[in-house]
Motif scaffolding. Structure first.
Motif, short mmCIF file in Angstrom:
data_model
loop_
_atom_site.label_atom_id
_atom_site.label_comp_id
_atom_site.label_asym_id
_atom_site.label_seq_id
_atom_site.Cartn_x
_atom_site.Cartn_y
_atom_site.Cartn_z
N TYR A 23 19.18 3.92 46.13
CA TYR A 23 19.99 3.89 44.92
C TYR A 23 21.14 2.90 45.05
CZ TYR A 23 17.11 7.97 44.23
OH TYR A 23 16.03 8.80 44.13
N LEU A 24 21.69 2.76 46.25
CA LEU A 24 22.71 1.75 46.49
C LEU A 24 22.10 0.35 46.31
CD1 LEU A 24 25.53 0.86 47.43
CD2 LEU A 24 24.70 1.05 49.79
N HIS A 25 20.89 0.18 46.77
CA HIS A 25 20.20 -1.10 46.62
C HIS A 25 19.99 -1.42 45.13
CE1 HIS A 25 17.93 -4.16 48.89
NE2 HIS A 25 17.27 -4.30 47.76
N ALA A 27 21.86 -0.44 42.65
CA ALA A 27 23.17 -0.80 42.11
C ALA A 27 23.54 -2.23 42.51
CB ALA A 27 24.23 0.19 42.59
N GLN A 28 23.30 -2.58 43.76
CA GLN A 28 23.61 -3.94 44.22
C GLN A 28 22.78 -4.98 43.45
OE1 GLN A 28 22.68 -3.46 48.37
NE2 GLN A 28 24.81 -3.01 48.92
N ASP A 29 21.52 -4.66 43.22
CA ASP A 29 20.66 -5.61 42.51
C ASP A 29 21.07 -5.75 41.05
OD1 ASP A 29 19.23 -6.29 44.73
OD2 ASP A 29 17.61 -4.87 44.35
N LEU A 31 24.10 -5.42 39.93
CA LEU A 31 25.32 -6.23 39.98
C LEU A 31 24.97 -7.70 40.22
CD1 LEU A 31 28.41 -6.37 40.00
CD2 LEU A 31 28.31 -5.94 42.47
N LEU A 32 24.06 -7.95 41.13
CA LEU A 32 23.64 -9.32 41.42
C LEU A 32 23.04 -9.99 40.19
CD1 LEU A 32 23.45 -11.39 43.72
CD2 LEU A 32 21.30 -10.35 44.39
N PHE A 57 18.40 -12.56 44.85
CA PHE A 57 17.82 -11.40 44.16
C PHE A 57 16.30 -11.37 44.32
CE2 PHE A 57 15.66 -9.68 40.45
CZ PHE A 57 16.03 -8.35 40.56
N ARG A 60 15.33 -10.31 47.73
CA ARG A 60 15.54 -8.86 47.86
C ARG A 60 14.43 -8.09 47.13
NH1 ARG A 60 20.86 -6.72 48.89
NH2 ARG A 60 20.49 -5.16 47.28
#
Length: 145
Positions: A23-25, A27-29, A31-32, A57, A60
């Motif tokens: 879930y953190l991943h 959120a990071q994606d 944002l990216l 991105f 990832r």
């Protein structure tokens, strides 16, 4: 390395899947993607900066797709499959087709006759020059094909 030594090392590692990391991943994606899209529209320099961020991105996305294929993202298989499907779209790879080929590759790695990845290598010498050049470019640019 002896099997007992390998098992000792493996016993010290934690292989539990942690959903919070996934879930953190996500959120990071998000944002990216948001920053990349905003930069792309801001100026010429922003456009070029966005291209670098988009490449991060997409890398990832392929990495998440790969982990989804192996079922490493979440304890729930449906979450792995849906995540793989979503990130497969960003990687321009159909998830279930790529999963089938990739897992077959792991099953037959080192066997030039049965490994699906090696099929192109076996057939390459008989291909027309344009196709050889295209595949050489794909290979050297690390494009996931």
């Amino acid at each position: 390395m002896q099997r007992s030594h390998y098992q000792e090392i493996r016993g010290r590692l934690d292989f539990t899947r942690k959903g919070a990391v996934l879930y953190l991943h996500f959120a990071q994606d998000l944002l990216l993607l948001a920053v990349s899209t905003a930069l792309m529209r801001s100026s010429e320099a922003g456009y070029w900066a966005s291209q670098v961020l988009f490449s991060f991105f997409y890398f990832r996305a392929f990495s998440v797709l790969h982990e989804a294929v192996h079922g490493n993202l979440h304890a729930n298989r449906a979450v792995n499959d849906w995540t793989g499907f979503l990130y497969g779209a960003f990687s321009f790879l159909p998830f279930s087709t790529w999963r089938k080929m990739h897992l077959a590759h792991h099953s037959w790695a080192g066997n030039n006759d049965k490994d699906p990845v090696m099929k192109a290598r076996r057939e390459y010498p008989g291909w027309p020059r344009w196709k050889q050049n295209l595949y050489t470019f794909i290979w050297k640019s690390w494009f996931p094909y």
